[in-house]
Motif scaffolding. Sequence first.
Motif, mmCIF file in Angstrom:
data_model
loop_
_atom_site.group_PDB
_atom_site.id
_atom_site.type_symbol
_atom_site.label_atom_id
_atom_site.label_comp_id
_atom_site.label_asym_id
_atom_site.label_seq_id
_atom_site.Cartn_x
_atom_site.Cartn_y
_atom_site.Cartn_z
ATOM 1 N N SER A 90 -11.393 11.109 -4.129
ATOM 2 C CA SER A 90 -11.132 12.316 -3.343
ATOM 3 C C SER A 90 -11.775 12.213 -1.968
ATOM 4 O O SER A 90 -12.648 11.376 -1.721
ATOM 5 N N GLN A 91 -11.334 13.096 -1.067
ATOM 6 C CA GLN A 91 -11.905 13.166 0.271
ATOM 7 C C GLN A 91 -11.472 14.472 0.939
ATOM 8 O O GLN A 91 -10.368 14.980 0.708
ATOM 9 N N THR A 92 -12.374 15.015 1.755
ATOM 10 C CA THR A 92 -12.066 16.186 2.575
ATOM 11 C C THR A 92 -11.754 15.714 3.987
ATOM 12 O O THR A 92 -12.476 14.887 4.543
ATOM 13 N N PHE A 93 -10.688 16.229 4.578
ATOM 14 C CA PHE A 93 -10.262 15.783 5.901
ATOM 15 C C PHE A 93 -9.612 16.935 6.659
ATOM 16 O O PHE A 93 -9.324 17.993 6.072
ATOM 17 N N ARG A 94 -9.385 16.728 7.942
ATOM 18 C CA ARG A 94 -8.786 17.759 8.798
ATOM 19 C C ARG A 94 -7.363 17.372 9.169
ATOM 20 O O ARG A 94 -7.100 16.255 9.607
ATOM 21 N N LEU A 95 -6.441 18.316 8.988
ATOM 22 C CA LEU A 95 -5.062 18.107 9.410
ATOM 23 C C LEU A 95 -4.959 18.197 10.936
ATOM 24 O O LEU A 95 -5.738 18.897 11.584
ATOM 25 N N ALA A 96 -4.009 17.494 11.496
ATOM 26 C CA ALA A 96 -3.806 17.531 12.947
ATOM 27 C C ALA A 96 -3.340 18.919 13.397
ATOM 28 O O ALA A 96 -2.698 19.642 12.640
ATOM 29 N N ASP A 97 -3.690 19.271 14.631
ATOM 30 C CA ASP A 97 -3.134 20.479 15.236
ATOM 31 C C ASP A 97 -2.570 20.127 16.608
ATOM 32 O O ASP A 97 -2.468 18.949 16.969
ATOM 33 N N SER A 98 -2.180 21.127 17.375
ATOM 34 C CA SER A 98 -1.483 20.883 18.644
ATOM 35 C C SER A 98 -2.341 20.155 19.670
ATOM 36 O O SER A 98 -1.824 19.509 20.579
ATOM 37 N N THR A 99 -3.682 20.209 19.515
ATOM 38 C CA THR A 99 -4.553 19.519 20.480
ATOM 39 C C THR A 99 -4.653 18.026 20.203
ATOM 40 O O THR A 99 -5.169 17.275 21.013
ATOM 41 N N VAL A 117 0.851 -1.191 0.000
ATOM 42 C CA VAL A 117 0.000 0.000 0.000
ATOM 43 C C VAL A 117 0.884 1.237 0.000
ATOM 44 O O VAL A 117 1.813 1.353 0.801
ATOM 45 N N GLY A 118 0.629 2.159 -0.922
ATOM 46 C CA GLY A 118 1.411 3.400 -0.962
ATOM 47 C C GLY A 118 1.033 4.317 0.192
ATOM 48 O O GLY A 118 -0.149 4.468 0.508
ATOM 49 N N ILE A 119 2.020 4.918 0.829
ATOM 50 C CA ILE A 119 1.785 5.863 1.928
ATOM 51 C C ILE A 119 2.381 7.211 1.539
ATOM 52 O O ILE A 119 3.564 7.303 1.179
ATOM 53 N N TYR A 120 1.569 8.270 1.644
ATOM 54 C CA TYR A 120 1.994 9.610 1.248
ATOM 55 C C TYR A 120 1.635 10.589 2.362
ATOM 56 O O TYR A 120 0.528 10.545 2.901
ATOM 57 N N GLU A 121 2.583 11.454 2.703
ATOM 58 C CA GLU A 121 2.380 12.393 3.808
ATOM 59 C C GLU A 121 1.985 13.766 3.281
ATOM 60 O O GLU A 121 2.643 14.316 2.384
ATOM 61 N N ILE A 122 0.920 14.298 3.847
ATOM 62 C CA ILE A 122 0.397 15.610 3.477
ATOM 63 C C ILE A 122 0.766 16.608 4.564
ATOM 64 O O ILE A 122 0.597 16.338 5.749
ATOM 65 N N ASP A 123 1.275 17.749 4.161
ATOM 66 C CA ASP A 123 1.732 18.777 5.104
ATOM 67 C C ASP A 123 1.028 20.087 4.774
ATOM 68 O O ASP A 123 0.933 20.476 3.604
ATOM 69 N N GLY A 124 0.507 20.752 5.806
ATOM 70 C CA GLY A 124 -0.191 22.009 5.576
ATOM 71 C C GLY A 124 -0.381 22.793 6.865
ATOM 72 O O GLY A 124 0.354 22.610 7.836
ATOM 73 N N SER A 125 -1.382 23.629 6.894
ATOM 74 C CA SER A 125 -1.650 24.471 8.058
ATOM 75 C C SER A 125 -2.401 23.670 9.124
ATOM 76 O O SER A 125 -3.451 23.089 8.831
ATOM 77 N N PRO A 126 -1.897 23.602 10.356
ATOM 78 C CA PRO A 126 -2.518 22.778 11.400
ATOM 79 C C PRO A 126 -3.992 23.100 11.625
ATOM 80 O O PRO A 126 -4.391 24.267 11.675
ATOM 81 N N GLY A 127 -4.806 22.031 11.731
ATOM 82 C CA GLY A 127 -6.214 22.192 12.058
ATOM 83 C C GLY A 127 -7.112 22.625 10.925
ATOM 84 O O GLY A 127 -8.303 22.847 11.147
ATOM 85 N N THR A 128 -6.582 22.730 9.704
ATOM 86 C CA THR A 128 -7.405 23.173 8.588
ATOM 87 C C THR A 128 -7.982 21.983 7.823
ATOM 88 O O THR A 128 -7.472 20.875 7.892
ATOM 89 N N SER A 129 -9.059 22.242 7.085
ATOM 90 C CA SER A 129 -9.654 21.218 6.224
ATOM 91 C C SER A 129 -8.964 21.240 4.872
ATOM 92 O O SER A 129 -8.717 22.310 4.298
ATOM 93 N N VAL A 130 -8.667 20.064 4.359
ATOM 94 C CA VAL A 130 -7.939 19.921 3.101
ATOM 95 C C VAL A 130 -8.680 18.915 2.221
ATOM 96 O O VAL A 130 -9.291 17.968 2.725
ATOM 97 N N ILE A 131 -8.626 19.112 0.922
ATOM 98 C CA ILE A 131 -9.186 18.158 -0.036
ATOM 99 C C ILE A 131 -8.038 17.463 -0.764
ATOM 100 O O ILE A 131 -7.159 18.131 -1.313
ATOM 101 N N VAL A 132 -8.028 16.150 -0.740
ATOM 102 C CA VAL A 132 -7.045 15.395 -1.516
ATOM 103 C C VAL A 132 -7.763 14.722 -2.675
ATOM 104 O O VAL A 132 -8.858 14.180 -2.510
ATOM 105 N N THR A 133 -7.173 14.791 -3.862
ATOM 106 C CA THR A 133 -7.737 14.162 -5.052
ATOM 107 C C THR A 133 -6.656 13.335 -5.732
ATOM 108 O O THR A 133 -5.561 13.835 -5.995
ATOM 109 N N VAL A 134 -6.974 12.075 -5.986
ATOM 110 C CA VAL A 134 -6.060 11.183 -6.699
ATOM 111 C C VAL A 134 -6.676 10.877 -8.049
ATOM 112 O O VAL A 134 -7.826 10.450 -8.137
ATOM 113 N N THR A 135 -5.917 11.101 -9.113
ATOM 114 C CA THR A 135 -6.401 10.878 -10.470
ATOM 115 C C THR A 135 -5.578 9.774 -11.130
ATOM 116 O O THR A 135 -4.357 9.895 -11.255
#
Length: 224
Positions: free
Chosen positions: A169-178, A113-131
């Motif tokens: 695709s899917q919308t998800f929340r990035l982790a934050d300090s909490t 299974v391929g594993i890919y790490e997404i990095d962005g602004s903590p606690g924000t909602s992000v959309i990932v799309t695989v084509t």
Amino acid sequence: MQLTNKITKQAALGLITLASSFTTMAASEVLTGSFTTIKDASIIQVLGNEMVFNGLLMTQTTGTCDMPVPSSGAGYPGDTIMKLANVATSNAANSPGVIGAVTNACVGGTGVVGIYEIDGSPGTSVIVTVTGVTTGSVGYVPAGCVGNYVTGANGDSCLALTVSGSNASQTFRLADSTDLTNSAGEGVPEAGKSRLALGGTVTALVGLAAATEYPVDFDISVTY
């Protein structure tokens, strides 16, 4: 409601009276505001976790091989590598990708299974799309799940990608300090990050050479 209407009408009347009595009064001021940009979202492959399909009988035209990636159980990479803090300890361990027989063109075996790490602004909602990108030899339809973080300790999960045609695709929340506290002994979240687990379905479009490695092409995009 009637009282509100009366107040509104009285205020309008007062403005008209004021304007007729002091027609030369005016004021103008240039004001300045500011905003702060957020961190760009990015994605990288986790070292040693490139997606691999094994078992496709390439000599059979239209042969298909499927590697599902469920959110738990056999075929799920595990909360540890996905960096998810959950309460179901049975999901902690890594499990190899399970390839199932589809249209009699896929022999049993294990995939990666391929594993890919997404990095962005903590606690924000992000959309990932695989084509999935269809080459002249192999077609690919993605499937998998992406880590979603709830505010506070534990309770994280891997959300299944929604597949539409050759896109997922899917919308998800990035982790934050909490999210960093993990009392269940599973994955340890990192602020501003999540991980995508990727499998799917590959199809031989023509008869190909046996015992030969062929690339599976796909694009991953992440947006706020």
